[in-house]
Scaffold this motif. Sequence first.
Motif, PDB file in Angstrom:
ATOM      1  N   SER A  47       6.629 -18.066 -11.939  1.00  0.00           N
ATOM      2  CA  SER A  47       5.863 -18.965 -11.084  1.00  0.00           C
ATOM      3  C   SER A  47       4.475 -18.364 -10.921  1.00  0.00           C
ATOM      4  O   SER A  47       4.288 -17.153 -11.050  1.00  0.00           O
ATOM      5  CB  SER A  47       6.531 -19.146  -9.716  1.00  0.00           C
ATOM      6  OG  SER A  47       6.572 -17.918  -9.031  1.00  0.00           O
ATOM      7  N   GLY A  48       3.520 -19.222 -10.706  1.00  0.00           N
ATOM      8  CA  GLY A  48       2.158 -18.749 -10.563  1.00  0.00           C
ATOM      9  C   GLY A  48       1.338 -19.714  -9.725  1.00  0.00           C
ATOM     10  O   GLY A  48       1.782 -20.815  -9.402  1.00  0.00           O
ATOM     11  N   THR A  49       0.146 -19.286  -9.391  1.00  0.00           N
ATOM     12  CA  THR A  49      -0.775 -20.100  -8.605  1.00  0.00           C
ATOM     13  C   THR A  49      -1.912 -20.543  -9.518  1.00  0.00           C
ATOM     14  O   THR A  49      -2.566 -19.723 -10.169  1.00  0.00           O
ATOM     15  CB  THR A  49      -1.344 -19.284  -7.431  1.00  0.00           C
ATOM     16  OG1 THR A  49      -0.247 -18.706  -6.715  1.00  0.00           O
ATOM     17  CG2 THR A  49      -2.168 -20.148  -6.516  1.00  0.00           C
ATOM     18  N   THR A  68      -4.273 -19.116 -14.356  1.00  0.00           N
ATOM     19  CA  THR A  68      -3.588 -18.791 -13.106  1.00  0.00           C
ATOM     20  C   THR A  68      -4.222 -17.549 -12.494  1.00  0.00           C
ATOM     21  O   THR A  68      -4.941 -16.809 -13.167  1.00  0.00           O
ATOM     22  CB  THR A  68      -2.085 -18.525 -13.335  1.00  0.00           C
ATOM     23  OG1 THR A  68      -1.947 -17.369 -14.155  1.00  0.00           O
ATOM     24  CG2 THR A  68      -1.401 -19.717 -13.973  1.00  0.00           C
ATOM     25  N   GLU A  69      -3.904 -17.333 -11.245  1.00  0.00           N
ATOM     26  CA  GLU A  69      -4.418 -16.143 -10.567  1.00  0.00           C
ATOM     27  C   GLU A  69      -3.689 -14.877 -11.022  1.00  0.00           C
ATOM     28  O   GLU A  69      -4.251 -13.793 -10.991  1.00  0.00           O
ATOM     29  CB  GLU A  69      -4.281 -16.309  -9.048  1.00  0.00           C
ATOM     30  CG  GLU A  69      -5.163 -17.414  -8.498  1.00  0.00           C
ATOM     31  CD  GLU A  69      -4.941 -17.679  -7.015  1.00  0.00           C
ATOM     32  OE1 GLU A  69      -4.138 -16.956  -6.384  1.00  0.00           O
ATOM     33  OE2 GLU A  69      -5.561 -18.621  -6.489  1.00  0.00           O
ATOM     34  N   GLU A  70      -2.431 -15.043 -11.463  1.00  0.00           N
ATOM     35  CA  GLU A  70      -1.594 -13.874 -11.760  1.00  0.00           C
ATOM     36  C   GLU A  70      -1.550 -13.480 -13.233  1.00  0.00           C
ATOM     37  O   GLU A  70      -1.392 -12.304 -13.545  1.00  0.00           O
ATOM     38  CB  GLU A  70      -0.137 -14.146 -11.319  1.00  0.00           C
ATOM     39  CG  GLU A  70       0.038 -14.401  -9.854  1.00  0.00           C
ATOM     40  CD  GLU A  70      -0.144 -15.878  -9.483  1.00  0.00           C
ATOM     41  OE1 GLU A  70       0.059 -16.191  -8.298  1.00  0.00           O
ATOM     42  OE2 GLU A  70      -0.468 -16.709 -10.348  1.00  0.00           O
ATOM     43  N   TYR A  71      -1.616 -14.453 -14.141  1.00  0.00           N
ATOM     44  CA  TYR A  71      -1.263 -14.197 -15.536  1.00  0.00           C
ATOM     45  C   TYR A  71      -2.410 -14.509 -16.487  1.00  0.00           C
ATOM     46  O   TYR A  71      -3.466 -14.976 -16.097  1.00  0.00           O
ATOM     47  CB  TYR A  71      -0.050 -15.041 -15.948  1.00  0.00           C
ATOM     48  CG  TYR A  71       1.115 -14.929 -15.011  1.00  0.00           C
ATOM     49  CD1 TYR A  71       1.821 -13.745 -14.902  1.00  0.00           C
ATOM     50  CD2 TYR A  71       1.505 -16.013 -14.238  1.00  0.00           C
ATOM     51  CE1 TYR A  71       2.905 -13.639 -14.031  1.00  0.00           C
ATOM     52  CE2 TYR A  71       2.580 -15.917 -13.377  1.00  0.00           C
ATOM     53  CZ  TYR A  71       3.279 -14.730 -13.270  1.00  0.00           C
ATOM     54  OH  TYR A  71       4.329 -14.622 -12.429  1.00  0.00           O
ATOM     55  N   LYS A  97       1.327 -24.299  -6.722  1.00  0.00           N
ATOM     56  CA  LYS A  97       2.324 -23.405  -7.305  1.00  0.00           C
ATOM     57  C   LYS A  97       2.922 -24.112  -8.519  1.00  0.00           C
ATOM     58  O   LYS A  97       3.306 -25.275  -8.448  1.00  0.00           O
ATOM     59  CB  LYS A  97       3.407 -23.136  -6.261  1.00  0.00           C
ATOM     60  CG  LYS A  97       4.267 -21.972  -6.583  1.00  0.00           C
ATOM     61  CD  LYS A  97       3.514 -20.707  -6.322  1.00  0.00           C
ATOM     62  CE  LYS A  97       4.456 -19.610  -5.905  1.00  0.00           C
ATOM     63  NZ  LYS A  97       3.772 -18.355  -5.852  1.00  0.00           N
ATOM     64  N   TYR A 111       1.014 -10.388 -18.557  1.00  0.00           N
ATOM     65  CA  TYR A 111      -0.149  -9.961 -17.775  1.00  0.00           C
ATOM     66  C   TYR A 111      -1.338  -9.546 -18.645  1.00  0.00           C
ATOM     67  O   TYR A 111      -2.462  -9.527 -18.178  1.00  0.00           O
ATOM     68  CB  TYR A 111       0.223  -8.793 -16.856  1.00  0.00           C
ATOM     69  CG  TYR A 111       1.274  -9.165 -15.844  1.00  0.00           C
ATOM     70  CD1 TYR A 111       0.944  -9.899 -14.712  1.00  0.00           C
ATOM     71  CD2 TYR A 111       2.603  -8.794 -16.025  1.00  0.00           C
ATOM     72  CE1 TYR A 111       1.909 -10.256 -13.784  1.00  0.00           C
ATOM     73  CE2 TYR A 111       3.575  -9.148 -15.102  1.00  0.00           C
ATOM     74  CZ  TYR A 111       3.220  -9.877 -13.984  1.00  0.00           C
ATOM     75  OH  TYR A 111       4.186 -10.233 -13.072  1.00  0.00           O
TER      76      TYR A 111
END
Length: 180
Positions: A47-49, A68-71, A97, A111
């Motif tokens: 899941s990501g934002t 996304t903010e994370e990946y 989300k 990442y």
Amino acid sequence: MEKRQKKKIIYSIILGISAFLLLSTIVATFIVGAIKEHGFQYVTEFSGTVDVVMINDGGKSTRVSIFTEEYAVLSIDSSFTSYIDLEKLKEIKRGDKIYFCTLDIFKEDIYTAVVIPIYSLSTDYANIFSVDDYVRFFDRTFLYLIIAVIVESLVFISVIIFCIIRLRQSRGGVGKNVRN
């Protein structure tokens, strides 16, 4: 070097290249078949934002990238985008989300990779596409691949047979016309 010798070398080179391409085609088809058969069993959900959803319509194909903010950048195969509802994608906003799956072979790089292919996508309010949708698409695409491989293989086999016959004829063997 005499003319006959040059022809033998040319036919030998064409024979070698055709045999290599035939083998490469068959091996590549088996690899794609293995991914088709087993690859989609090994997916991990993340899941990501959402930061930005970019939909680049290129006429015949549409490229979708989700930042996304994370990946890394999440990518939907451009040949698959014609099978999904792009309007649902356009509804995704910054901060939403999302839930997506990627093959396990990509999860270590999620990442650090520049682009990660995804095979399912949903939000809290919409299911855009599932792994099952992607598998159905892949099955149809695989059928076309098999047809192309059969045609391509027949061409390579024809070239190989032709070269073998010509090489045997140049040695004075089978197929040589002998008149009294």
